[in-house]
Design a protein around this motif. Structure first.
Motif, mmCIF file in Angstrom:
data_model
loop_
_atom_site.group_PDB
_atom_site.id
_atom_site.type_symbol
_atom_site.label_atom_id
_atom_site.label_comp_id
_atom_site.label_asym_id
_atom_site.label_seq_id
_atom_site.Cartn_x
_atom_site.Cartn_y
_atom_site.Cartn_z
ATOM 1 N N ASN A 275 1.010 -1.135 -0.030
ATOM 2 C CA ASN A 275 0.097 -0.020 0.026
ATOM 3 C C ASN A 275 0.675 1.219 0.157
ATOM 4 N N ALA A 276 1.972 1.305 0.952
ATOM 5 C CA ALA A 276 2.716 2.604 1.054
ATOM 6 C C ALA A 276 3.417 2.818 -0.167
ATOM 7 N N TYR A 277 3.782 1.952 -1.182
ATOM 8 C CA TYR A 277 4.530 1.928 -2.543
ATOM 9 C C TYR A 277 3.652 2.136 -3.688
ATOM 10 N N SER A 278 2.206 1.949 -3.417
ATOM 11 C CA SER A 278 1.116 1.970 -4.345
ATOM 12 C C SER A 278 1.589 1.157 -5.660
ATOM 13 N N GLU A 279 2.053 -0.243 -5.143
ATOM 14 C CA GLU A 279 2.260 -1.259 -6.183
ATOM 15 C C GLU A 279 1.933 -2.708 -5.676
ATOM 16 N N VAL A 280 2.162 -3.376 -6.640
ATOM 17 C CA VAL A 280 1.957 -4.962 -6.208
ATOM 18 C C VAL A 280 3.228 -5.492 -6.716
ATOM 19 N N PHE A 330 -6.277 -5.523 -2.506
ATOM 20 C CA PHE A 330 -6.751 -6.652 -3.075
ATOM 21 C C PHE A 330 -6.448 -6.832 -4.419
ATOM 22 N N PRO A 331 -5.160 -7.435 -4.686
ATOM 23 C CA PRO A 331 -4.936 -7.919 -6.101
ATOM 24 C C PRO A 331 -5.669 -9.438 -6.169
ATOM 25 N N ASN A 332 -6.781 -9.291 -6.877
ATOM 26 C CA ASN A 332 -7.766 -10.644 -6.944
ATOM 27 C C ASN A 332 -7.347 -11.204 -8.110
ATOM 28 N N GLY A 340 -4.851 -15.088 -16.082
ATOM 29 C CA GLY A 340 -3.842 -14.041 -16.361
ATOM 30 C C GLY A 340 -4.099 -12.818 -16.256
ATOM 31 N N LYS A 341 -5.644 -12.700 -15.686
ATOM 32 C CA LYS A 341 -5.989 -11.226 -15.211
ATOM 33 C C LYS A 341 -6.326 -11.151 -13.497
ATOM 34 N N LEU A 342 -6.434 -9.871 -13.210
ATOM 35 C CA LEU A 342 -6.776 -9.782 -11.867
ATOM 36 C C LEU A 342 -7.511 -8.343 -11.817
#
Length: 448
Positions: A275-280, A330-332, A340-342
């Motif tokens: 969350n703090a990096y705004s990335e996955v 929530f990367p779902n 292959g999608k989220l």
């Protein structure tokens, strides 16, 4: 609580007759009826079921013909409640817990719950604190418990069961300020970077582990061994990204704040929402624990380094990518025809506007310097009224729609054409909502 229904004036039926027809078959006062965009409904049985119950919130039916008619498992972290409801806001099932929920709770295919709970006395009391994981039977019997709560580290937020029956969980590791400075951290304070553990419930052994501090880089203190050029090392984590980030000026040690974990069983990789990096971050799970500490090994040859990352290329000073996320949850990972999608929820803290994205991930995970590494946006939804700075998420529904959890509001159901067809609102703080088919094994095992 009351229902809001959006009712059409159809053909020559008068509004007075329509309201009379509706109220004659329900127990709700007609002051709760709102006339809005026309939709075709059966006014003799608006909800499709008996109305001898008290709804647990307010629903808005905007297009009854397009609403998915399955159940929602609601995680209300604010009230420490987990329950199942239908689209009429009827409470169908509720669990009780030995401890406060530490955010994620979801149903397994055998009808049991996998729950992240707070320890009796959490040692690292940050937002999303946990320390205890349980498996709970439908009658609220705890059949397994794992406690990971000490001054040195604590599980938090999210857990997931792997296909082999093991469980992966996120851990905050406490690093005191002296060690943090020796690693090139730019502030004098304790930090709580992220780790992942994999637990075998049969033995309670930790059988695999990954630690973010084994994969950091920094360009602040050139006397340290991990000093380097951020932009030339996209597989490594900039230790000082958050302290330099204008959006989160007072980090108070929670420099990464992972809030979700997901497992891709096809590629044997783990997704970590930072969350703090705004990335996955995407991490190779095929490594051994020893390989996960270094920069080689595993199916991708990178050891525990990031094999892919997306959402905010500013974190590794990449000028080619376009930032998508402004804090995220929530990367779902989707399955079957959507493999292959989220789906992911971008909170939009700094822009006060949330967005749900569906992303198509690359067929091969890799990171290149000075290159657009971001995935393709295949669908998105936002609305002037959609904003939650915390928690939230999105799941696909059986009819093709998307169920969106807006953390401090409730739920939205939207079509792929971005039509809002249903909304639910009540007081609460909603971590996530999971959709379950009425005919799914886990629902049948609950007797619903």
């Amino acid at each position: 609580m009351s229902y809001k229904y959006f009712i059409p004036i159809k053909n020559s039926i008068t509004l007075l007759f329509l309201i009379h027809s509706f109220t004659s078959c329900t127990s709700y006062d007609n002051s709760d009826i709102i006339v809005e965009t026309p939709v075709q409904i059966d006014t003799t049985n608006q909800t499709g079921e008996e109305n001898n119950f008290t709804p647990i919130g307010t629903i808005e039916i905007l297009n009854i013909d397009k609403i998915d008619n399955n159940f929602i498992l609601v995680n209300d972290a604010g009230a420490n409640r987990v329950y199942i409801m239908n689209k009429h806001a009827k409470l169908l099932y509720e669990w009780s817990f030995s401890n406060n929920i530490g955010n994620d709770v979801y149903l397994l295919s055998n009808g049991n719950l996998l729950a992240s709970l707070e320890a009796d006395e959490p040692k690292i009391p940050l937002g999303g604190k946990g320390g205890k994981i349980q498996i709970i039977e439908p009658d609220n019997t705890t059949i397994w418990e794992f406690i990971y709560s000490s001054e040195g580290g604590e599980t938090h937020h999210d857990v997931q069961m792997l296909p082999n029956g093991n469980i992966i969980a996120m851990v905050w590791e406490r690093i005191n300020s002296a060690i943090a400075i020796s690693e090139g951290f730019m502030l004098e304070e304790d930090i709580y970077p992220e780790s992942i553990i994999e637990i075998n419930p049969s033995t309670n052994e930790i059988v695999w582990e990954w630690n973010s501090m084994d994969h950091i880089i920094q360009d602040y203190d050139q006397t340290k061994a991990n000093y380097g050029v951020i932009s030339e090392n996209p597989n490594l984590i900039n230790l000082n990204y958050t302290p330099q980030n204008e959006i989160l000026p007072g980090v108070k040690g929670d420099i990464m704040h992972a809030n979700a974990i997901a497992y891709d069983k096809v590629n044997d990789v783990i997704f970590l929402s930072i969350n703090a990096y705004s990335e996955v971050w995407v991490i190779d799970h095929s490594t051994t624990t020893e390989e996960a500490k270094v920069h080689s090994g595993g199916n991708y040859g990178k050891g525990g380094d990031l094999i892919y990352r997306f959402g905010n290329p500013n974190t590794y000073q990449n000028p080619k990518g376009t930032r998508l996320f402004h804090n995220n949850h929530f990367p779902n990972l989707l399955e079957d025809n959507n493999q292959g999608k989220l789906l992911i929820f971008s909170n939009g803290n700094d822009i006060k506007q949330s967005t749900v994205y569906e992303l198509e991930l690359p067929s091969t995970y890799s990171l290149q310097t000075n290159f657009n590494n971001e995935p393709t946006v295949t669908w998105s939804f936002t609305d002037p009224n959609l904003y939650s700075g915390k928690v939230s998420g999105a799941v696909p529904l059986e009819n093709g729609n998307i169920l969106i959890t807006e953390g401090d509001f409730g739920f939205w159901e939207v079509t792929r054409e971005n039509e809002v067809v249903w909304k639910f609102n009540t007081e609460g703080f909603f971590w996530r909502g999971y959709s379950y088919s009425k005919n799914s094994p886990e629902i049948k095992l609950l007797g619903l």
